[in-house]
Design an enzyme around this catalytic site. Structure first.
Site, PDB file in Angstrom:
ATOM      1  CG  ASP A  81     -48.978-127.963  20.753  1.00 20.93           C
ATOM      2  OD1 ASP A  81     -48.652-128.249  21.910  1.00 20.93           O
ATOM      3  OD2 ASP A  81     -48.259-128.175  19.761  1.00 20.93           O
ATOM      4  CD  GLU A 121     -39.402-132.375  19.698  1.00 21.00           C
ATOM      5  OE1 GLU A 121     -38.812-133.459  19.552  1.00 21.00           O
ATOM      6  OE2 GLU A 121     -40.469-132.106  19.104  1.00 21.00           O
ATOM      7  CD  GLU A 129     -43.539-125.865  21.219  1.00 18.15           C
ATOM      8  OE1 GLU A 129     -43.852-126.700  22.092  1.00 18.15           O
ATOM      9  OE2 GLU A 129     -43.641-126.101  19.993  1.00 18.15           O
ATOM     10  CD1 TRP A 141     -47.719-127.650  10.133  1.00 15.49           C
ATOM     11  CD2 TRP A 141     -47.702-129.213  11.737  1.00 15.49           C
ATOM     12  NE1 TRP A 141     -46.525-128.324  10.046  1.00 15.49           N
ATOM     13  CE2 TRP A 141     -46.487-129.291  11.030  1.00 15.49           C
ATOM     14  CE3 TRP A 141     -47.922-130.097  12.795  1.00 15.49           C
ATOM     15  CZ2 TRP A 141     -45.496-130.231  11.341  1.00 15.49           C
ATOM     16  CZ3 TRP A 141     -46.930-131.022  13.105  1.00 15.49           C
ATOM     17  CH2 TRP A 141     -45.745-131.086  12.379  1.00 15.49           C
ATOM     18  CD  GLU A 194     -46.839-133.002  16.972  1.00 12.70           C
ATOM     19  OE1 GLU A 194     -45.867-133.243  17.709  1.00 12.70           O
ATOM     20  OE2 GLU A 194     -47.389-131.884  16.902  1.00 12.70           O
TER      21      GLU A 194
HETATM   22  C1  GCV Z   1     -42.441-133.381  21.667  1.00 10.01           C
HETATM   23  C2  GCV Z   1     -45.779-129.687  19.962  1.00 10.01           C
HETATM   24  C3  GCV Z   1     -44.301-129.405  19.931  1.00 10.01           C
HETATM   25  C4  GCV Z   1     -43.517-130.684  19.669  1.00 10.01           C
HETATM   26  C5  GCV Z   1     -43.875-131.707  20.767  1.00 10.01           C
HETATM   27  C6  GCV Z   1     -45.383-131.927  20.713  1.00 10.01           C
HETATM   28  C7  GCV Z   1     -45.852-132.888  21.788  1.00 10.01           C
HETATM   29  O1  GCV Z   1     -46.239-130.043  18.724  1.00 10.01           O
HETATM   30  O2  GCV Z   1     -44.028-128.440  18.961  1.00 10.01           O
HETATM   31  O3  GCV Z   1     -42.146-130.376  19.705  1.00 10.01           O
HETATM   32  O4  GCV Z   1     -43.188-132.904  20.575  1.00 10.01           O
HETATM   33  O5  GCV Z   1     -46.051-130.710  20.898  1.00 10.01           O
HETATM   34  O6  GCV Z   1     -46.360-132.409  22.782  1.00 10.01           O
HETATM   35  O7  GCV Z   1     -45.725-134.086  21.609  1.00 10.01           O
END
Ligand code: GCV
Length: 683
Positions: A373, A168, A401, A543, A294
């Site tokens: 985030d 991920e 990311e 979100w 989430e």
């Molecule tokens: C692993 C963000 C990312 C998710 C990630 C999340 C987290 O939302 O887009 O992919 O999930 O952070 O840190 O848990």
């Protein structure tokens, strides 16, 4: 234990040449223990390659260069030769992972109280290279990590996830551990990874994704042997394995009717699970948990608090000395965008601050560095200042990311260094680094995968290296870390490359910020995969990630006076600074305030003109980076394949930066109707 050898994989910051200085000398290694054996193996491998000597006799004898020599010894080892004895006496205790380094009478000495310290001392010698053996004496230096735990989290899945893939938010190929649902047969690369991490100072790795799906949940049961196999590869380099677990495991794996943390059977189930894990992996580190976040299950389903939830896992791990990393990334991801009173930035503090002091001793609350985030620019999370009676770890994101996904050069150490030095209570108070090192340490999401360069973008290796070094010592200068990394990575060529690397990398985070997200606005990315611009992509979604731009202005009013009240989660002076339109730092203005486009920044420009200027400037900076890199072509300083890969990625960075510039500028021009004062082309 053998030193891992890989073919077809870039050696990153441990090319064989980095061991030249050690390998061409006679080296004495004294002491017992698995990590001392690793040091011995490393020295033997270096010697085999570079023709030095190693033996039980005196350092400085035959087999190496005349008069050269090196002793690496545990301070309590039998037969400690004179220079080492003297250095150990002068250095005093070095602690569990520390070491002392000196050069006396032509002998370079590393002494440590414990084997891990010796391993880190060896890598210090590697960093120094020939300088460790300069003729002059070197006074005793003591080194020890600031934080006891320096951890990387892998968001690796075992089974390829239909949307998120094998890793991920991974931008470096597949997982180092698993492939298509199975543990990799050959784990040599995991050991080579551990070696790289140890050389940067990392000592803990969580091996699987915090989003725990059905297959990964079984790491606690019938796939526990996979944890043991990975742990066995990490162990020779002093790295402990941790596992992410699902809060609903007692139901999902144990068949219990509930995962209520106050239920006796649930508590027993977790205790049994921990016993099983420790029977298989005696030095297991602990669990990482993403709960009520989430879509992951958590204690809220049973009307329990996160302290109750963490406690049941902590109690299970405590008898074995394990820890729970409990993530504070809890927010409502099913928000109604019409509701202006809900503010995602507030969520972690609202949920966790009232629980301060209620977590067990072996719980570490893992807090993302910002309240949202991992955006290119966020203020420091107020949770970091709000929970003095809780052990906190600060979580960074090495995987890029939101910072170019390892297609863009974005050296993140300057960002991390800035936020680690931030003092939430003002100049006289403690820094974020102080909170982390005095608490649960530093954690980051890894950017490594099975890519031949480990990190997709070859220059992104510097981020992984820099995270380790900053976790070891948060005061290190990002530019100096870059030098260190370059010296190791490009042996013999670093002098010729240093200028180019600094020109491209030092300011690359700010460049990225310029062509993407102005003044603290975040999430103007394409929804889902998060690459490339989409100004309104997240604007009307659940979100909670909004900029509220309209024809009159932009930004989120998070003030106490008229907004969501988020500024009130900070202590003074920042609660007042952020609240004030006049005092709020420009780079965070739109994070805290909604302002008209004509608002004049502290820097003198209007908001709209700043948006235009930074987006044009950002693209120009990328063009300059590219031109600089192109000049290296044929210079012989960089391997041609390495050069070509970076060149190709810089071309993509340029394309993407132009796309960002044009979409952001055009969008804000259309919204505001204000033309660029310099008359540049806006579409
Ligand atoms: C692993 C963000 C990312 C998710 C990630 C999340 C987290 O939302 O887009 O992919 O999930 O952070 O840190 O848990």
């Amino acid at each position: 234990m053998t030193v891992p050898q890989l073919t077809g994989v870039h050696p990153a910051w441990l090319p064989p040449e980095a061991f030249q200085a050690i390998g061409s000398r006679r080296v004495l290694v004294l002491g017992e223990g698995a990590l001392v054996d690793t040091v011995r193996e490393e020295v033997a491998a270096a010697r085999a390659r570079h023709g030095g000597g190693q033996g039980g006799g005196q350092a400085g004898g035959q087999g190496g260069r005349e008069g050269a020599g090196c002793v690496l010894a545990l301070s309590g080892a039998d037969g400690l030769p004179e220079p080492a004895r003297a250095v150990a006496a002068e250095a005093g205790p070095t602690g569990a992972e520390g070491y002392a380094l000196a050069r006396r009478d032509g002998v370079t000495v590393v002494v440590a109280d414990a084997p891990a310290g010796l391993l880190y001392g060896l890598f210090h010698l590697v960093r120094l290279g020939e300088a460790a053996f300069a003729p002059a004496d070197r006074p005793v230096e003591r080194h020890a990590p600031a934080a006891a735990r320096r951890m990387l989290d892998h968001w690796d899945n075992i089974a390829v996830h239909p949307v998120m893939g094998q890793v991920e938010r991974g931008y470096a190929g597949g997982s180092l551990f698993w492939r298509d649902g199975e543990l990799r047969e050959d784990l040599t690369r995991v050991r080579a990874y551990a070696r790289l991490l140890a050389a940067a100072g990392i000592n803990a790795v969580a091996i699987n994704n915090v989003n725990v799906h059905a297959t990964e949940a079984r790491l606690l049961t019938d796939r526990l042997d996979e944890v043991a196999a990975i742990a066995a590869e990490l162990r020779p380099y002093g790295i402990r394995a941790h596992v992410s677990v699902g809060f609903a495991s007692p139901v999902v794996l144990g068949g219990l009717p509930t995962a209520d943390p106050l239920d006796e059977e649930v508590r027993r189930w977790w205790a049994d699970a921990a016993d099983r894990v420790y029977a298989a992996v005696q030095d297991f580190g602990g669990f990482v948990v993403k709960a009520d976040s989430e879509g992951q299950p958590g204690p809220f389903a049973y009307g329990r608090s996160h302290a109750d939830g963490a406690d049941v896992l902590a109690a299970a791990l405590a008898p074995h000395g394990g820890v729970v990393h409990w993530r504070a990334f809890v927010y409502d991801h099913r928000q109604d965008w019409r509701d202006r009173s809900t503010d995602r930035a507030r969520a972690a503090c609202d949920h966790f601050a009232p629980l301060d002091g209620r977590f067990a001793e072996n719980v570490i609350l893992q807090v993302k560095h910002g309240p949202m985030d991992f955006q290119p620019r966020e203020p420091v999370s107020p949770v970091i200042a709000a929970m003095p009676a809780t052990k906190l770890a600060v979580e960074l994101q090495v995987t890029q990311e939101y910072t170019g996904q390892q297609r863009h050069v974005c050296y993140l150490a300057p960002m991390w260094s800035e936020l680690l030095a931030f003092r939430p209570w003002g100049e006289e108070g403690r820094s974020v680094a102080d909170v982390a090192v005095g608490g649960g340490g530093l954690v980051a999401v890894s950017n490594a995968g099975d890519d031949p360069y480990w990190t997709g973008h070859p220059l992104a290796q510097a981020n992984l290296y820099a995270f380790g070094r900053l976790a070891w010592d948060p005061r290190l200068d990002p530019a100096a870390i870059l030098d260190e990394w370059a010296d190791l990575t490009f042996p013999g060529a670093a002098d010729g490359l240093r200028g180019t690397l600094h020109a491209i990398m030092d300011g690359s985070w700010r460049t990225y910020e310029r062509y993407t997200a102005p003044l603290g606005v975040g999430f103007m990315v394409r929804p889902g995969h998060h690459y490339g611009p989409d100004v309104d992509g997240y604007e009307y979604t659940p979100w909670g990630t909004y900029h509220f731009a309209d024809r009159d202005g932009v930004g989120v009013d998070r003030t106490r006076a008229t907004g969501t009240g988020f500024t009130g989660q900070y202590p003074r002076p920042w609660s007042d600074v952020y609240e004030s339109l006049e005092r709020c730092p420009d780079e965070l203005l739109l994070f805290f305030h909604h302002v008209p486009y004509g608002h004049v920044l502290r820097g003198g420009s209007t908001v709209i003109q700043h948006i235009y200027d930074t987006h044009f400037a950002g693209v120009e900076e990328v063009s300059a980076m590219r031109a600089r890199w192109d000049k290296l072509d044929g210079s012989g300083l960089v391997d041609p394949a390495y050069h070509a890969r970076v060149a190709e990625l810089l071309a993509e960075q340029q394309r993407s930066a132009e796309e960002w510039r044009d979409q952001v500028n055009t969008n804000f021009f259309r919204k505001s109707g204000v033309p660029d004062a310099r008359g540049r082309r806006i579409h």
